[in-house]
Design a protein around this motif. Structure first.
Motif, PDB file in Angstrom:
ATOM      1  N   UNK A 434     109.335  16.744  45.150  1.00 43.34           N
ATOM      2  CA  UNK A 434     109.873  15.994  44.022  1.00 43.34           C
ATOM      3  C   UNK A 434     108.786  15.467  43.086  1.00 43.34           C
ATOM      4  N   UNK A 435     107.537  15.655  43.463  1.00 43.89           N
ATOM      5  CA  UNK A 435     106.457  15.124  42.649  1.00 43.89           C
ATOM      6  C   UNK A 435     106.193  13.661  42.894  1.00 43.89           C
ATOM      7  N   UNK A 436     106.602  13.167  44.055  1.00 41.60           N
ATOM      8  CA  UNK A 436     106.351  11.781  44.448  1.00 41.60           C
ATOM      9  C   UNK A 436     105.217  11.774  45.462  1.00 41.60           C
ATOM     10  N   UNK A 437     104.178  11.044  45.179  1.00 37.95           N
ATOM     11  CA  UNK A 437     103.060  10.948  46.111  1.00 37.95           C
ATOM     12  C   UNK A 437     103.513  10.207  47.361  1.00 37.95           C
ATOM     13  N   UNK A 438     103.496  10.858  48.543  1.00 38.53           N
ATOM     14  CA  UNK A 438     103.912  10.156  49.764  1.00 38.53           C
ATOM     15  C   UNK A 438     103.076   8.916  50.061  1.00 38.53           C
ATOM     16  N   UNK A 439     101.892   8.856  49.467  1.00 42.99           N
ATOM     17  CA  UNK A 439     101.035   7.681  49.671  1.00 42.99           C
ATOM     18  C   UNK A 439     101.214   6.639  48.567  1.00 42.99           C
ATOM     19  N   UNK A 440     102.160   6.862  47.669  1.00 45.97           N
ATOM     20  CA  UNK A 440     102.380   5.914  46.582  1.00 45.97           C
ATOM     21  C   UNK A 440     102.801   4.563  47.131  1.00 45.97           C
ATOM     22  N   UNK A 441     102.367   3.522  46.480  1.00 49.98           N
ATOM     23  CA  UNK A 441     102.668   2.166  46.936  1.00 49.98           C
ATOM     24  C   UNK A 441     104.049   1.738  46.462  1.00 49.98           C
ATOM     25  N   UNK A 442     104.802   1.108  47.353  1.00 46.89           N
ATOM     26  CA  UNK A 442     106.112   0.565  47.015  1.00 46.89           C
ATOM     27  C   UNK A 442     105.974  -0.908  46.618  1.00 46.89           C
ATOM     28  N   UNK A 443     106.808  -1.407  45.712  1.00 45.46           N
ATOM     29  CA  UNK A 443     106.715  -2.804  45.276  1.00 45.46           C
ATOM     30  C   UNK A 443     107.322  -3.752  46.301  1.00 45.46           C
ATOM     31  N   UNK A 444     106.520  -4.190  47.236  1.00 43.15           N
ATOM     32  CA  UNK A 444     106.978  -5.116  48.262  1.00 43.15           C
ATOM     33  C   UNK A 444     107.103  -6.519  47.657  1.00 43.15           C
ATOM     34  N   UNK A 445     108.171  -7.250  47.956  1.00 46.34           N
ATOM     35  CA  UNK A 445     108.367  -8.572  47.332  1.00 46.34           C
ATOM     36  C   UNK A 445     107.277  -9.573  47.660  1.00 46.34           C
ATOM     37  N   UNK A 446     106.551  -9.367  48.756  1.00 48.10           N
ATOM     38  CA  UNK A 446     105.467 -10.281  49.114  1.00 48.10           C
ATOM     39  C   UNK A 446     104.101  -9.684  48.805  1.00 48.10           C
ATOM     40  N   UNK A 447     104.092  -8.575  48.096  1.00 48.25           N
ATOM     41  CA  UNK A 447     102.832  -7.973  47.700  1.00 48.25           C
ATOM     42  C   UNK A 447     102.110  -7.215  48.792  1.00 48.25           C
ATOM     43  N   UNK A 448     102.801  -6.898  49.894  1.00 43.52           N
ATOM     44  CA  UNK A 448     102.162  -6.165  50.979  1.00 43.52           C
ATOM     45  C   UNK A 448     101.913  -4.720  50.579  1.00 43.52           C
ATOM     46  N   UNK A 449     100.918  -4.126  51.200  1.00 41.81           N
ATOM     47  CA  UNK A 449     100.558  -2.738  50.908  1.00 41.81           C
ATOM     48  C   UNK A 449     101.446  -1.816  51.741  1.00 41.81           C
ATOM     49  N   UNK A 450     102.540  -1.362  51.139  1.00 45.15           N
ATOM     50  CA  UNK A 450     103.501  -0.491  51.811  1.00 45.15           C
ATOM     51  C   UNK A 450     103.587   0.810  51.043  1.00 45.15           C
ATOM     52  N   UNK A 451     103.484   1.931  51.759  1.00 43.69           N
ATOM     53  CA  UNK A 451     103.473   3.235  51.125  1.00 43.69           C
ATOM     54  C   UNK A 451     104.839   3.930  51.272  1.00 43.69           C
ATOM     55  N   UNK A 452     105.028   4.980  50.490  1.00 44.48           N
ATOM     56  CA  UNK A 452     106.321   5.674  50.485  1.00 44.48           C
ATOM     57  C   UNK A 452     106.675   6.217  51.862  1.00 44.48           C
ATOM     58  N   UNK A 453     105.691   6.729  52.576  1.00 45.81           N
ATOM     59  CA  UNK A 453     105.893   7.060  53.980  1.00 45.81           C
ATOM     60  C   UNK A 453     104.859   6.287  54.788  1.00 45.81           C
ATOM     61  N   UNK A 454     105.099   6.064  56.084  1.00 43.78           N
ATOM     62  CA  UNK A 454     104.162   5.258  56.881  1.00 43.78           C
ATOM     63  C   UNK A 454     102.757   5.850  56.868  1.00 43.78           C
ATOM     64  N   UNK A 455     101.788   4.975  56.865  1.00 35.64           N
ATOM     65  CA  UNK A 455     100.404   5.429  56.927  1.00 35.64           C
ATOM     66  C   UNK A 455     100.108   6.000  58.303  1.00 35.64           C
ATOM     67  N   UNK A 456      99.033   6.765  58.392  1.00 32.39           N
ATOM     68  CA  UNK A 456      98.642   7.365  59.680  1.00 32.39           C
ATOM     69  C   UNK A 456      98.381   6.289  60.718  1.00 32.39           C
ATOM     70  N   UNK A 457      97.922   5.133  60.270  1.00 27.03           N
ATOM     71  CA  UNK A 457      97.616   4.045  61.197  1.00 27.03           C
ATOM     72  C   UNK A 457      98.876   3.419  61.784  1.00 27.03           C
ATOM     73  N   UNK A 458     100.028   3.615  61.128  1.00 29.77           N
ATOM     74  CA  UNK A 458     101.272   3.021  61.619  1.00 29.77           C
ATOM     75  C   UNK A 458     101.713   3.700  62.905  1.00 29.77           C
ATOM     76  N   UNK A 459     102.446   2.962  63.709  1.00 29.11           N
ATOM     77  CA  UNK A 459     102.912   3.470  65.001  1.00 29.11           C
ATOM     78  C   UNK A 459     104.177   4.304  64.790  1.00 29.11           C
ATOM     79  N   UNK A 460     104.012   5.453  64.130  1.00 24.08           N
ATOM     80  CA  UNK A 460     105.134   6.343  63.821  1.00 24.08           C
ATOM     81  C   UNK A 460     104.753   7.751  64.252  1.00 24.08           C
ATOM     82  N   UNK A 461     105.617   8.384  65.026  1.00 26.97           N
ATOM     83  CA  UNK A 461     105.350   9.752  65.465  1.00 26.97           C
ATOM     84  C   UNK A 461     105.460  10.697  64.278  1.00 26.97           C
ATOM     85  N   UNK A 462     104.583  11.699  64.270  1.00 31.90           N
ATOM     86  CA  UNK A 462     104.620  12.668  63.202  1.00 31.90           C
ATOM     87  C   UNK A 462     104.128  14.024  63.725  1.00 31.90           C
ATOM     88  N   UNK A 463     104.619  15.082  63.106  1.00 30.11           N
ATOM     89  CA  UNK A 463     104.177  16.429  63.485  1.00 30.11           C
ATOM     90  C   UNK A 463     103.533  17.148  62.324  1.00 30.11           C
TER      91      UNK A 463
END
Length: 470
Positions: A434-463
């Protein structure tokens, strides 16, 4: 009707009341009319217009990935969880305790690819789609599984993350220059109801649920089409509304607050009486086209989805219920699968013929699969339970290559055998197309650094991204 022009939910409520008045809706009370100033409450309307000055939703730069290929997504959400063995990953040699009576899978127009015998039309279209037979997340609860499949993240924690549709609405909707009157995220016909689709992005990015039934003689879209009310009556109501709006006549036309409110009203009536709302009039389609999709709610929803992406709507979800088959699984499959087959196969064929498939992702799947071993005993009597260890999904169009199978389950469909694919892998792949950077930052209401998909450091399984079909 354009509920997304304002970020303030109070104003959306006022717009809803404006629609109720215009449509002669019985929910329109005198108190609601007074709030709008329609009965001479000038101060009330001025206060409503003042809401236009409310703080806008947080903005982030729209970052595009290289060479986007897809413009829209049609998500066919099989609410409740379809069985992978009885759809896209048949196991006829596993025995009746696993395959039940569906022991004769059929070949497709791609050599070596087989699917359930109850999907003959899709078998003729398999060169247009890819099957993922190794989806996995391990959750067996509807709420947590649906959340994970829709967001790519594990449930729990302090935040409710937005689903795919809301993220696409953020990066492909009004903030990115989308100009359509139709909302950028539409659900046919009711919300999935398992979690808040927009998450911390807030109500600005919630989907517009149409309500109604596309398979009915008239598709009564909530807030757009009113039963038993002609266009002439609607126009008369609009004229009466303007006659009663004494504040607008008494106030300078240059007031930006009233101008903004007036634009909302104009957009609402464009949806109700103008060309924008005509997209919901399925009677404009030829009878043979409607018959081909299937004269039922799901088939006509597929046709409606095609009409919406044809108008440029970035994200459409068809919420297709009835897949939570704990009991009487196989009789239900004999009803549901032919309906699914007809609707999806016709949608793929139609999109392709119109040149839309190359820029429209079609994603078919649910929150999990179902237990490979059939529960023959009472009270299930041939049912299947929830199963998140391994399940299947179908993806087509928008840059996904057709005629491929990704991953594999074992001989009984109980474990991932090869190439595990987790929800964030599929979601990240769709974002790239879709032309959306998976690492793009989402506008978190508290200003936290949240990306469109979880970062590699996050505890999320991936293949890994689905590069083999992109």
């Amino acid at each position: 009707m354009n509920l997304h022009h304002s970020s303030d939910p109070r104003l959306w409520n006022l717009e809803s009341e404006l629609r109720m008045f215009a449509l002669d809706d019985p929910r329109m009370t005198r108190r609601s009319a007074l709030r709008l100033g329609l009965l001479g409450g000038a101060g009330a309307l001025l206060g409503a217009a003042g809401l236009m000055q409310a703080a806008p939703a947080p903005r982030v730069p729209v970052v595009a990935a290289p060479q986007p290929r897809a413009k829209s997504v049609i998500q066919i959400w099989l609410w409740g969880g379809p069985c992978h063995l009885d759809t896209f990953d048949p196991k006829p040699t596993a025995g009746s305790d696993y395959a039940g009576p569906l022991t004769n899978p059929i070949g497709t127009n791609v050599a070596g690819m087989q699917i359930c015998e109850l999907l003959p039309l899709l078998a003729k279209q398999s060169d247009k789609y890819a099957l993922i037979r190794s989806m996995s997340h391990g959750s067996n609860a509807h709420e947590t599984a649906a959340y994970t499949v829709q967001t790519g993240r594990a449930s729990g924690g302090r935040d409710v993350f937005p689903g795919v549709g809301a993220v696409v609405s953020l990066f492909k909707g009004y903030d990115a220059g989308y100009k359509g009157l139709l909302p950028p995220y539409i659900v046919l016909t009711e919300l999935q109801g398992r979690f808040s689709e927009s998450g911390f992005l807030g109500p600005r990015y919630k989907p517009f649920a149409t309500g109604g039934d596309p398979g009915a003689p008239r598709f009564l879209v909530e807030g757009v089409v009113a039963p038993g009310l002609s266009e002439e009556r609607q126009r008369a109501r609009r004229e009466l509304l303007h006659q009663l709006n004494t504040l607008e006549r008494a106030t300078s036309r240059g007031d930006p607050r009233l101008a903004a409110f007036g634009q909302c009203e104009q957009d609402a009536y464009e949806m109700i009486l103008g060309d924008a709302g005509k997209v919901f009039e399925l009677a404009q389609e030829k009878d043979d086209v409607r018959e081909k999709y299937g004269r039922n709610t799901f088939g006509q929803s597929c046709l409606m989805a095609r009409r919406l992406v044809e108008r440029g709507v970035p994200y459409v979800t068809i919420n297709y219920k009835g897949w939570d088959t704990h009991k009487q699984h196989f009789p239900i499959m004999r009803r549901k699968l032919p309906e699914l087959d007809r609707g999806v196969a016709t949608l793929l064929e139609d999109l392709s013929a119109r040149g839309l498939l190359e820029n429209t992702v079609v994603w078919v799947g649910g929150e999990f699969g179902r237990t490979p071993k059939v529960l023959w005993e009472a009270p299930w009597n041939g049912g299947r339970g929830h199963y998140g260890k391994v399940f299947s999904a179908l993806v087509a169009g928008g840059g996904f290559k057709g005629g491929h199978v990704v991953g594999a389950s074992d001989a009984r469909g109980e474990e991932v055998k090869d190439r595990p694919v987790h929800p964030c892998d599929l979601i990240g792949s769709m974002y790239e197309l879709l032309g959306i950077d998976p690492e793009a930052r989402l506008p978190h209401p508290e200003g936290l650094d949240v990306r469109a998909i979880p970062s590699v450091a996050a505890d999320v399984k991936r293949g890994g991204r689905l590069s083999e079909i992109m």
